[in-house]
Structure formats: structure tokens, C-alpha cells
Enzyme design. Structure first.
Site, short mmCIF file in Angstrom:
data_model
loop_
_atom_site.label_atom_id
_atom_site.label_comp_id
_atom_site.label_asym_id
_atom_site.label_seq_id
_atom_site.Cartn_x
_atom_site.Cartn_y
_atom_site.Cartn_z
N LYS A 54 -3.10 2.63 -5.99
CA LYS A 54 -1.73 2.08 -5.99
C LYS A 54 -1.59 1.03 -7.08
O LYS A 54 -0.59 1.00 -7.80
CB LYS A 54 -1.40 1.51 -4.60
CG LYS A 54 -1.23 2.60 -3.55
CD LYS A 54 -1.19 2.08 -2.12
CE LYS A 54 -1.16 3.26 -1.14
NZ LYS A 54 -1.19 2.87 0.28
N GLN A 98 -1.99 -2.79 3.31
CA GLN A 98 -2.72 -1.56 3.63
C GLN A 98 -3.16 -1.58 5.09
O GLN A 98 -3.80 -2.53 5.55
CB GLN A 98 -3.93 -1.42 2.69
CG GLN A 98 -4.67 -0.10 2.83
CD GLN A 98 -3.85 1.11 2.37
OE1 GLN A 98 -3.07 1.03 1.42
NE2 GLN A 98 -4.00 2.22 3.05
N ASP A 121 6.94 0.12 2.09
CA ASP A 121 6.36 1.14 2.97
C ASP A 121 7.42 1.67 3.95
O ASP A 121 7.19 2.69 4.61
CB ASP A 121 5.20 0.54 3.78
CG ASP A 121 3.85 0.97 3.23
OD1 ASP A 121 3.78 2.00 2.55
OD2 ASP A 121 2.86 0.26 3.51
#
Ligand code: NAP
Length: 295
Positions: A54, A98, A121
Site C-alpha cells: 500500500k 491495518q 477503508d
């Protein structure tokens, strides 16, 4: 019959190229580039690989990355303080924490602390609710990537029967919401579903997100159906390296389906591409600009 392979790698590369072009335009208009902060807690090898990819994609798109790698001993309040700083930092348009997080940290509280306009997200209850009620929102990257692949294959999804296997907040539920938004007729199946093969056999669109290696068999699939395999499972091999497989028994399903995503090279690359797209989108909205076209 042998199914067409849906090339997620190529689709993801095209989106990332488009994002990079729009980043240049954004910089011309605002004098800055979009920024993505990633937060990795602990040293889980799979999570570390995802976050590195990412961060690399962020730089390749011409955006600025802020990587925060924290020890797994960090307390919840320390992590919440960091989120607060990132919420207030004007250079940061997107915040990605994460998952999973270590046991001492309540991930729901962490997600709820992220400023919704920076929640790239799409997991904050505000964005989940907005997606469910049809309002503009930041949409979770993996299901949004699956939708993109489905629309490239099928064009219009109106009236098609879709079965989503899995009801997680990260994949299954937002996938179902997105398919409903496209006017598909949606069934959500899960571990308590009765006669799952019969349910799946009705569908023209099958999205498998169970985390159960090769669970969906060839004789569950209606001939010609479009199959999106979200699963990433590592099976042991003699050389100790392991082999990646999806939640779909590929060698069986490829003989029956009309099109199928491979693992790897299907949904996986789309997740990162959509994260780049969401960061660009968040930057536009935070700057008071219209959403970038074509993304
Ligand atoms: P999860 O949170 O573990 O959810 C799994 C879902 O599958 C649950 O809803 C569960 O039902 C259902 N399920 C489990 N066993 C089942 C069975 N035998 N029959 C029917 N349903 C069953 O997993 P997730 O986070 O959604 O991830 C799913 C898969 O996608 C995993 O392989 C993960 O690694 C992968 N993934 C890939 C990406 C990517 O970028 N490609 C991103 C995220 C996830 P219950 O709710 O009833 O327990």
C-alpha cells in the site's frame, strides 16, 4: 466450457494509472498532493506485506505516504492519540489502520475514532450507514474492486441473481450493499445457510468471501455464471513455501463458469487500486472539489 479469466492485475494497473494522472491535476489545482497515512501495529508477516504494498502504491501514484509502524505492545490510548493527530493533520487525506489489531486494542473503537472523511477503508459506521442508505460515502476497497470487475464483465447488473457467500463487515455485507445499489437481486449466505450449494446454483453472480480454501465446488455453479473469488488462503506444500488458493475450487469451477477471477491476480490487486482511488476521492472532497471523473 472453459471460463474467461478476469484479469484483476490489468484492471488494477489501469485504475492506478488513472489515479496518478488525477493526482497531477489535483496538485496543479491545490498546490499539494493527496496523503495517505498507514498504521501497522506489530509484525504479522502478512499484514506487513500488505502495508508495504500500500505504501509503495501510494508513492507510485505520486501521493505522499506517512507510514507508522508501531510495536504490538502499544496501548489502545496511545493508538487513539495517534489517530487523533492524523485526523488533525491537513496533509493526511486518508487513514488506513491495518487489521487485525492485537488483543489489547478494541478495533471497533479505533475505527470509530477515524475522521469519517479520511476513512479510506470505508469501515466507519458513518460510511457504512451512508452506503446502506444510498448516500455518497467512502466504500470498502475489496468489495468496490469486485464490483468494478463485475461491471466490466457484465455492464448492467440490473435484475441479475447474485449470491454473496460471507457476511463480514469488510467484504460480504458491503458487497451485498453495492450489488443491491446496482439493482441485482441479492442473497447473502453464511455459515448457517441451509443447502448452500442449491442457493449458489441459482446465481448468475457468485462472490465467495469465506476464508475457507476451495470451498465452492464446480457442481455448485450455474453454467455461465460470473464467479468472483475474494479468498486468499495459503495451503502447505512439500517445499515449505505454500501455495495461494482462493475460496473457490478453481480447477472445477473454471470448467463451468462463464468468467472467474484467478487467485492470485484477481481481486487482490483491485483492493490496493481502490485504496488509491479512495485516497484521491477523499482529498477532492476535503478540498471542496467535485469527485474526479471516471473513477
Ligand atoms: P471473515 O470475517 O472470517 O468472514 C467469513 C465469512 O464467511 C463469515 O460471514 C462466515 O459466516 C462465512 N463462512 C465461513 N465458513 C462458511 C461456510 N462453511 N459456509 C458458508 N459461509 C461460511 O472473512 P473476511 O474478512 O470476509 O475474508 C474472507 C476471505 O477473503 C478470506 O480468505 C480473506 O483472506 C479474503 N480477503 C481478501 C481480500 C483481498 O484483498 N483479496 C481482502 C479481504 C479479505 P458466519 O458469519 O456465519 O461465521
Amino acid at each position: 466450457m472453459t471460463a474467461r479469466l478476469i484479469d484483476g492485475k490489468a484492471a488494477a494497473a489501469a485504475i492506478r494509472d488513472q489515479v496518478a494522472v488525477r493526482v497531477t491535476e489535483f496538485e496543479k489545482r491545490t498546490g499539494r498532493v493527496p496523503g495517505l497515512a498507514t498504521v501497522l501495529v506489530g509484525e504479522d508477516p502478512a499484514s506487513a506485506v500488505y502495508v508495504r504494498s500500500k505504501n509503495r502504491a501510494t508513492t507510485e501514484a505520486g501521493m505522499v505516504g506517512f507510514a507508522h509502524n508501531l510495536p504490538d505492545t502499544i496501548s489502545e490510548s496511545e493508538l487513539l492519540d495517534l489517530i487523533g493527530e492524523l485526523n488533525a493533520d491537513e496533509r493526511v487525506d486518508g487513514i488506513l489502520v491495518q487489521l487485525p489489531l492485537p488483543a489489547q486494542i478494541d478495533s471497533t473503537r479505533v475505527i470509530e475514532t477515524i475522521e469519517p472523511s479520511k476513512d479510506v477503508d470505508g469501515f466507519h459506521p458513518m460510511n457504512v450507514g451512508r452506503l446502506g442508505t444510498g448516500l455518497p460515502s467512502l466504500v470498502p476497497c475489496t468489495p468496490y474492486g469486485c464490483l468494478h470487475l463485475l461491471k466490466s464483465e457484465l455492464g448492467n447488473l440490473t435484475g441479475l441473481d447474485a449470491v454473496v457467500i460471507g457476511r463480514s463487515n469488510i467484504v460480504g455485507k458491503p458487497m451485498a450493499a453495492l450489488l443491491l445499489r446496482e439493482s441485482a437481486t441479492v442473497t447473502i449466505a453464511h455459515s448457517k445457510t441451509k443447502d448452500l450449494p442449491a442457493v449458489v446454483r441459482r446465481a448468475h453472480i457468485v462472490v465467495a468471501a469465506t476464508g475457507r480454501a476451495e470451498m465452492v465446488r464446480g457442481d455448485w455453479i450455474k453454467p455461465g455464471a460470473i464467479v468472483i473469488d475474494v479468498g486468499i488462503n495459503r495451503l502447505p506444500t512439500d517445499d515449505g513455501k505454500g501455495r495461494l488458493v482462493g475460496d473457490v475450487a478453481f480447477s472445477e469451477v473454471v470448467e463451468v463458469a462463464g468468467a472467474i477471477t484467478p487467485v492470485p491476480g484477481g481481486v487482490g490487486p483491485m483492493t490496493i487500486a481502490m485504496l488509491m482511488r479512495n485516497t484521491l476521492l477523499a482529498a477532492h472532497r476535503r478540498a471542496g472539489l467535485a469527485d474526479p471523473e471516471g473513477l
